[in-house]
Scaffold this motif. Structure first.
Motif, PDB file in Angstrom:
ATOM      1  N   SER A 104       0.818  -1.209   0.000  1.00 36.76           N
ATOM      2  CA  SER A 104       0.000   0.000   0.000  1.00 36.76           C
ATOM      3  C   SER A 104       0.855   1.264   0.000  1.00 36.76           C
ATOM      4  CB  SER A 104      -0.941   0.012   1.210  1.00 36.76           C
ATOM      5  OG  SER A 104      -0.206   0.081   2.410  1.00 36.76           O
ATOM      6  N   SER A 105       2.139   1.157   0.337  1.00 32.18           N
ATOM      7  CA  SER A 105       2.998   2.344   0.347  1.00 32.18           C
ATOM      8  C   SER A 105       3.814   2.479  -0.937  1.00 32.18           C
ATOM      9  CB  SER A 105       3.943   2.298   1.553  1.00 32.18           C
ATOM     10  OG  SER A 105       4.754   1.153   1.526  1.00 32.18           O
ATOM     11  N   LEU A 106       3.540   1.619  -1.924  1.00 31.83           N
ATOM     12  CA  LEU A 106       4.224   1.695  -3.215  1.00 31.83           C
ATOM     13  C   LEU A 106       3.203   1.968  -4.313  1.00 31.83           C
ATOM     14  CD1 LEU A 106       6.623  -1.381  -2.876  1.00 31.83           C
ATOM     15  CD2 LEU A 106       7.240   1.036  -2.649  1.00 31.83           C
ATOM     16  N   THR A 111       7.650   2.167 -11.674  1.00 33.79           N
ATOM     17  CA  THR A 111       8.646   1.123 -11.513  1.00 33.79           C
ATOM     18  C   THR A 111       9.351   1.276 -10.173  1.00 33.79           C
ATOM     19  OG1 THR A 111      10.447   2.396 -12.511  1.00 33.79           O
ATOM     20  CG2 THR A 111       9.054   1.096 -14.005  1.00 33.79           C
ATOM     21  N   ILE A 112       9.995   0.194  -9.758  1.00 33.99           N
ATOM     22  CA  ILE A 112      10.716   0.209  -8.490  1.00 33.99           C
ATOM     23  C   ILE A 112      11.840   1.246  -8.521  1.00 33.99           C
ATOM     24  CG2 ILE A 112      12.174  -1.175  -6.981  1.00 33.99           C
ATOM     25  CD1 ILE A 112       9.102  -1.762  -6.958  1.00 33.99           C
ATOM     26  N   GLU A 147      18.666  -4.928 -11.703  1.00 33.44           N
ATOM     27  CA  GLU A 147      17.700  -5.180 -12.774  1.00 33.44           C
ATOM     28  C   GLU A 147      16.255  -5.120 -12.280  1.00 33.44           C
ATOM     29  OE1 GLU A 147      20.473  -7.043 -12.311  1.00 33.44           O
ATOM     30  OE2 GLU A 147      21.515  -6.102 -14.003  1.00 33.44           O
ATOM     31  N   HIS A 148      16.065  -5.303 -10.977  1.00 34.17           N
ATOM     32  CA  HIS A 148      14.715  -5.243 -10.418  1.00 34.17           C
ATOM     33  C   HIS A 148      14.127  -3.844 -10.518  1.00 34.17           C
ATOM     34  CE1 HIS A 148      15.639  -9.013  -7.830  1.00 34.17           C
ATOM     35  NE2 HIS A 148      14.977  -9.344  -8.919  1.00 34.17           N
ATOM     36  N   GLY A 149      14.962  -2.845 -10.725  1.00 33.27           N
ATOM     37  CA  GLY A 149      14.480  -1.470 -10.809  1.00 33.27           C
ATOM     38  C   GLY A 149      13.540  -1.233 -11.973  1.00 33.27           C
ATOM     39  N   ARG A 150      13.548  -2.090 -12.973  1.00 33.40           N
ATOM     40  CA  ARG A 150      12.663  -1.915 -14.138  1.00 33.40           C
ATOM     41  C   ARG A 150      11.303  -2.577 -13.952  1.00 33.40           C
ATOM     42  NH1 ARG A 150      17.769  -2.895 -16.672  1.00 33.40           N
ATOM     43  NH2 ARG A 150      17.267  -5.096 -16.961  1.00 33.40           N
ATOM     44  N   ARG A 151      11.107  -3.278 -12.847  1.00 31.62           N
ATOM     45  CA  ARG A 151       9.850  -3.985 -12.616  1.00 31.62           C
ATOM     46  C   ARG A 151       8.895  -3.130 -11.776  1.00 31.62           C
ATOM     47  NH1 ARG A 151      11.937 -10.106 -11.036  1.00 31.62           N
ATOM     48  NH2 ARG A 151      13.361 -10.391 -12.803  1.00 31.62           N
ATOM     49  N   TYR A 152       7.665  -3.673 -11.613  1.00 29.54           N
ATOM     50  CA  TYR A 152       6.608  -2.978 -10.867  1.00 29.54           C
ATOM     51  C   TYR A 152       6.324  -3.715  -9.557  1.00 29.54           C
ATOM     52  CZ  TYR A 152       5.774  -0.170 -15.026  1.00 29.54           C
ATOM     53  OH  TYR A 152       5.925   0.709 -16.084  1.00 29.54           O
ATOM     54  N   PRO A 153       5.720  -3.036  -8.583  1.00 26.81           N
ATOM     55  CA  PRO A 153       5.519  -3.646  -7.261  1.00 26.81           C
ATOM     56  C   PRO A 153       4.804  -4.990  -7.277  1.00 26.81           C
ATOM     57  CG  PRO A 153       5.118  -1.286  -7.129  1.00 26.81           C
ATOM     58  CD  PRO A 153       5.331  -1.599  -8.586  1.00 26.81           C
ATOM     59  N   GLY A 158       5.958 -10.243  -0.840  1.00 26.17           N
ATOM     60  CA  GLY A 158       5.827  -9.300   0.265  1.00 26.17           C
ATOM     61  C   GLY A 158       7.164  -8.951   0.885  1.00 26.17           C
ATOM     62  N   GLY A 159       8.026  -9.958   1.066  1.00 25.45           N
ATOM     63  CA  GLY A 159       9.335  -9.687   1.644  1.00 25.45           C
ATOM     64  C   GLY A 159      10.195  -8.817   0.750  1.00 25.45           C
ATOM     65  N   GLN A 160      10.126  -9.056  -0.570  1.00 19.85           N
ATOM     66  CA  GLN A 160      10.888  -8.219  -1.501  1.00 19.85           C
ATOM     67  C   GLN A 160      10.373  -6.789  -1.509  1.00 19.85           C
ATOM     68  OE1 GLN A 160      10.258 -10.771  -4.948  1.00 19.85           O
ATOM     69  NE2 GLN A 160      12.456 -11.243  -5.034  1.00 19.85           N
ATOM     70  N   ARG A 161       9.051  -6.632  -1.431  1.00 20.83           N
ATOM     71  CA  ARG A 161       8.491  -5.280  -1.400  1.00 20.83           C
ATOM     72  C   ARG A 161       8.931  -4.526  -0.150  1.00 20.83           C
ATOM     73  NH1 ARG A 161       3.667  -7.577  -4.115  1.00 20.83           N
ATOM     74  NH2 ARG A 161       2.720  -8.061  -2.102  1.00 20.83           N
ATOM     75  N   GLN A 162       9.024  -5.236   0.980  1.00 16.84           N
ATOM     76  CA  GLN A 162       9.486  -4.546   2.182  1.00 16.84           C
ATOM     77  C   GLN A 162      10.951  -4.150   2.045  1.00 16.84           C
ATOM     78  OE1 GLN A 162       8.337  -2.603   4.236  1.00 16.84           O
ATOM     79  NE2 GLN A 162       7.317  -3.890   5.769  1.00 16.84           N
ATOM     80  N   ARG A 163      11.744  -4.944   1.364  1.00 18.01           N
ATOM     81  CA  ARG A 163      13.134  -4.564   1.093  1.00 18.01           C
ATOM     82  C   ARG A 163      13.184  -3.309   0.228  1.00 18.01           C
ATOM     83  NH1 ARG A 163      17.097  -8.743   1.896  1.00 18.01           N
ATOM     84  NH2 ARG A 163      16.131 -10.614   2.787  1.00 18.01           N
ATOM     85  N   ILE A 164      12.271  -3.221  -0.731  1.00 21.24           N
ATOM     86  CA  ILE A 164      12.208  -2.046  -1.601  1.00 21.24           C
ATOM     87  C   ILE A 164      11.852  -0.802  -0.785  1.00 21.24           C
ATOM     88  CG2 ILE A 164      10.880  -0.996  -3.483  1.00 21.24           C
ATOM     89  CD1 ILE A 164      10.611  -3.946  -4.574  1.00 21.24           C
ATOM     90  N   VAL A 165      10.889  -0.936   0.124  1.00 23.54           N
ATOM     91  CA  VAL A 165      10.498   0.191   0.975  1.00 23.54           C
ATOM     92  C   VAL A 165      11.675   0.623   1.852  1.00 23.54           C
ATOM     93  CG1 VAL A 165       8.998   0.869   2.886  1.00 23.54           C
ATOM     94  CG2 VAL A 165       8.045  -0.394   0.954  1.00 23.54           C
TER      95      VAL A 165
END
Length: 321
Positions: A104-106, A111-112, A147-153, A158-165
């Protein structure tokens, strides 16, 4: 004495209740009431309590995401409420937050890489090429690939998204990070990975954490000092070893007795609290915990106990201590 980076002085946060016709106030919710604390530079300060006790509201007030109804918050000795636009923008660089629900915060439409670069864009840090380079570095820091920077949330777990946050929160080199239930929405195995990442980052970048959680096991693992909240007030504050070895407040004792033990043969004397948590709209007189307390006395229903220091570094609000 360690440097105190963040202090709260008799902070309160009340929310007005509207009448049925939305025209007049008919009461107020006492979300936070008369909280005072100090967070030292470089420590992990834990804030625990049942759901609805005011932990997250207090966290938002500490970062001036909400204005306090009363009291004062200081950062490096400066009154946060007195910051002008320029100083507040600088404060936003120095203090960041990691929310409970990473999805919800992304923004799902960005893109990431863009999401992590957004703080750098807002604060005009470097040129575009330098921002892209920093985004790639931040992704590596939190255990992901550039390379993950070109992808979307939605393409991440869930764990990867928290790493992104977390990567986005670190983008501006903050000194203070407020983690509001940062792993409660994750599977247990992923929780351990994210908490270990937070510990590694704290040591690597000399961060100060305010760690909000209801999971006493996680708090024991990561925190240096722990404050316990009940119905908007602090009832106990102590260094972690002392609080877990000898909790003083009856509410803290009940919380720790309910925490699961990883040994199936271990037995713990469970303290069962009577009744439910009182309404913050109509809190009880005197000590707010007295209707559920096994040690209550007559004074408990008449007089609010003072939150006082009874030993070096140990604070408690109880008439029996």
């Amino acid at each position: 004495m360690p440097e105190i980076i963040l202090t709260a002085e008799h902070v309160a946060k009340h929310y007005p209740l509207k009448g049925a016709d939305f025209s007049r106030r008919s009461g107020r919710v006492l979300a936070v009431a008369d909280v005072s604390l100090g967070v030292a530079a470089g420590e992990v300060f834990g804030l625990v309590g049942e759901s609805g006790c005011g932990k997250s509201t207090l966290g938002r007030v500490l970062l001036r995401l909400e204005e306090p109804t009363a009291g004062r918050v200081r950062f490096d000795g400066e009154d946060v409420a007195g910051f002008d636009a320029a100083r507040l923008k600088q404060f936003r660089r120095e203090a960041q937050i990691v929310y409970q629900d990473p999805y919800s915060s992304l923004n799902p439409r960005r893109t990431i890489g863009d999401l992590i670069a957004e703080p750098l864009d807002i604060h005009r840090v470097g040129i575009p090429a330098e921002r892209r380079e920093r985004v790639a570095w931040l992704l590596n820091v939190v255990g992901l690939s550039p390379e993950h920077g070109r992808r979307y949330p939605h393409e991440f777990s869930g764990g990867q998204r928290q790493r992104i946050v977390i990567a986005r929160a670190l983008a501006l080199n903050p000194r203070l990070l407020l983690a509001d239930e940062p792993v409660s929405a994750l599977d247990v195995s992923i929780q351990a990975q994210v908490v270990n990442l937070l510990k590694e980052l704290q040591a690597r970048f000399h961060l100060t954490y305010v760690f909000i959680s209801h999971d006493l096991g996680l708090v024991e693992y990561i925190c240096d000092r722990v404050a316990v909240m009940y119905l908007g007030r602090l009832v106990e504050l102590a260094p972690k070893p002392e609080l877990y070895r000898e909790p003083l407040h009856p509410y803290t004792q009940a919380l720790l007795s309910a925490a699961p033990v990883p040994d199936p043969k271990a037995r713990r004397n469970r303290i069962l609290l009577a009744g439910d948590v009182p309404s913050p709209v109509h809190p009880p007189a005197g000590c707010s915990f007295h209707p559920r307390c096994r040690e209550r006395r007559g004074i408990c229903s008449r007089q609010l106990p003072e939150f006082r220091e009874i030993a070096p570094g140990r604070f408690v609000a109880c008439h029996n201590r």
